[in-house]
Design an enzyme around this catalytic site. Sequence first.
Site, PDB file in Angstrom:
ATOM      1  N   ILE A  54      22.110   5.454   4.744  1.00  9.56           N
ATOM      2  CA  ILE A  54      21.655   4.468   3.755  1.00  9.56           C
ATOM      3  C   ILE A  54      20.736   3.463   4.446  1.00  9.56           C
ATOM      4  CG2 ILE A  54      22.359   2.708   2.093  1.00  9.56           C
ATOM      5  CD1 ILE A  54      25.166   4.083   2.082  1.00  9.56           C
ATOM      6  N   ARG A  55      19.484   3.493   4.076  1.00  4.12           N
ATOM      7  CA  ARG A  55      18.469   2.620   4.733  1.00  4.12           C
ATOM      8  C   ARG A  55      18.718   2.608   6.241  1.00  4.12           C
ATOM      9  NH1 ARG A  55      17.976  -2.903   3.071  1.00  4.12           N
ATOM     10  NH2 ARG A  55      15.809  -2.694   3.626  1.00  4.12           N
ATOM     11  N   GLU A  80      32.324   6.249   7.394  1.00  4.94           N
ATOM     12  CA  GLU A  80      33.469   5.733   6.634  1.00  4.94           C
ATOM     13  C   GLU A  80      33.372   6.064   5.149  1.00  4.94           C
ATOM     14  OE1 GLU A  80      30.857   4.135   7.422  1.00  4.94           O
ATOM     15  OE2 GLU A  80      30.375   2.597   5.949  1.00  4.94           O
ATOM     16  N   HIS A  94      26.895   6.533   7.878  1.00  3.91           N
ATOM     17  CA  HIS A  94      28.118   5.834   7.459  1.00  3.91           C
ATOM     18  C   HIS A  94      29.307   6.792   7.470  1.00  3.91           C
ATOM     19  CE1 HIS A  94      26.697   1.893   5.770  1.00  3.91           C
ATOM     20  NE2 HIS A  94      25.553   2.524   5.909  1.00  3.91           N
ATOM     21  N   GLY A 109      25.694  -2.615   6.863  1.00  2.00           N
ATOM     22  CA  GLY A 109      25.477  -3.792   6.023  1.00  2.00           C
ATOM     23  C   GLY A 109      24.039  -4.198   6.224  1.00  2.00           C
ATOM     24  N   GLU A 110      23.833  -5.425   6.570  1.00  2.00           N
ATOM     25  CA  GLU A 110      22.476  -5.914   6.846  1.00  2.00           C
ATOM     26  C   GLU A 110      22.526  -6.606   8.210  1.00  2.00           C
ATOM     27  OE1 GLU A 110      19.776  -5.159   4.914  1.00  2.00           O
ATOM     28  OE2 GLU A 110      18.894  -5.918   6.731  1.00  2.00           O
ATOM     29  N   SER A 111      21.887  -5.971   9.189  1.00  2.00           N
ATOM     30  CA  SER A 111      22.048  -6.447  10.567  1.00  2.00           C
ATOM     31  C   SER A 111      21.561  -7.879  10.766  1.00  2.00           C
ATOM     32  CB  SER A 111      21.347  -5.504  11.535  1.00  2.00           C
ATOM     33  OG  SER A 111      19.984  -5.371  11.188  1.00  2.00           O
ATOM     34  N   CYS A 164      25.281   2.218  11.550  1.00  3.10           N
ATOM     35  CA  CYS A 164      24.121   1.752  10.790  1.00  3.10           C
ATOM     36  C   CYS A 164      23.711   0.339  11.227  1.00  3.10           C
ATOM     37  CB  CYS A 164      24.410   1.873   9.302  1.00  3.10           C
ATOM     38  SG  CYS A 164      22.907   2.034   8.340  1.00  3.10           S
ATOM     39  N   ARG A 177      14.686  -0.561  12.579  1.00  4.77           N
ATOM     40  CA  ARG A 177      15.304  -0.793  11.258  1.00  4.77           C
ATOM     41  C   ARG A 177      14.530  -0.102  10.146  1.00  4.77           C
ATOM     42  NH1 ARG A 177      15.396  -6.585   9.665  1.00  4.77           N
ATOM     43  NH2 ARG A 177      16.957  -6.032   8.121  1.00  4.77           N
TER      44      ARG A 177
HETATM   45  N1  GLN Z   1      18.854  -1.597   6.870  1.00  7.21           N
HETATM   46  C1  GLN Z   1      20.058  -2.220   7.345  1.00  7.21           C
HETATM   47  C2  GLN Z   1      19.742  -3.184   8.481  1.00  7.21           C
HETATM   48  O1  GLN Z   1      18.644  -3.306   8.878  1.00  7.21           O
HETATM   49  C3  GLN Z   1      21.083  -1.214   7.767  1.00  7.21           C
HETATM   50  C4  GLN Z   1      21.535  -0.405   6.580  1.00  7.21           C
HETATM   51  C5  GLN Z   1      22.979  -0.079   6.598  1.00  7.21           C
HETATM   52  O2  GLN Z   1      23.769  -0.586   7.395  1.00  7.21           O
HETATM   53  N2  GLN Z   1      23.374   0.751   5.663  1.00  7.21           N
HETATM   54  O3  GLN Z   1      20.616  -3.812   8.971  1.00  7.21           O
END
Ligand code: GLN
Length: 194
Positions: free
Chosen positions: A138-139, A176, A174, A49-51, A81, A110
């Site tokens: 993903i990112r 999942e 990921h 997600g977005e940490s 992630c 990150r």
């Molecule tokens: N870029 C996200 C972060 O900094 C991590 C990306 C992800 O969980 N797919 O949290």
Amino acid sequence: MARPTVGVLALQGAFAAHARALDAAGADAREVRLPRDLPGLRGLVIPGGESSVMSQLLESSDLFDPVADAIAGGLPVFGTCAGMILLAAQVLDGREDQKCFAAIDVVAQRNAYGRQVDSFEADLDVAGLDRAFHAVFIRAPRLARVGDGVEVLARHRGDVVLARQRRVMVAAFHPELTDDARIHELFVATVGEG
Ligand code: GLN
């Protein structure tokens, strides 16, 4: 053998797919949104997600300290992630107020793969698995440092992308998002019954 109940932190991000993967791996998933969702868990998944947002939501929902205590008390935990970033000992390029659990001796950077390779897929050789695992990044964060006590389970182009230290497992990708529950099985194998 009874199926263990494993929590999935469900504040933000890719939690629903983790519940499906845990089910396929032989565990009952419980979404965790409040401190009262924690008792009785045999393990916990912290999803992607977005940490920085997840860090904020962990605090506003009064979950940060109880989760930190549970991890310190030996609760097996698997971070993917953004979840890996939250479990790291140190975060590079994080938001200033972003907190982490310091549960595994790694430094996570990150969004380290830059724009052009924002997202990519790769077949990984994973310790303990007999065929390659197709991994979706993903990112993704990159592990800038991995301590001596950390067991490396997979690498991609030299970078450690799956690792474990005692009861804490982390993946930069990921697991999942593919129809392959073998990484979740590796985690579920480390949690007790109940
Ligand atoms: N870029 C996200 C972060 O900094 C991590 C990306 C992800 O969980 N797919 O949290």
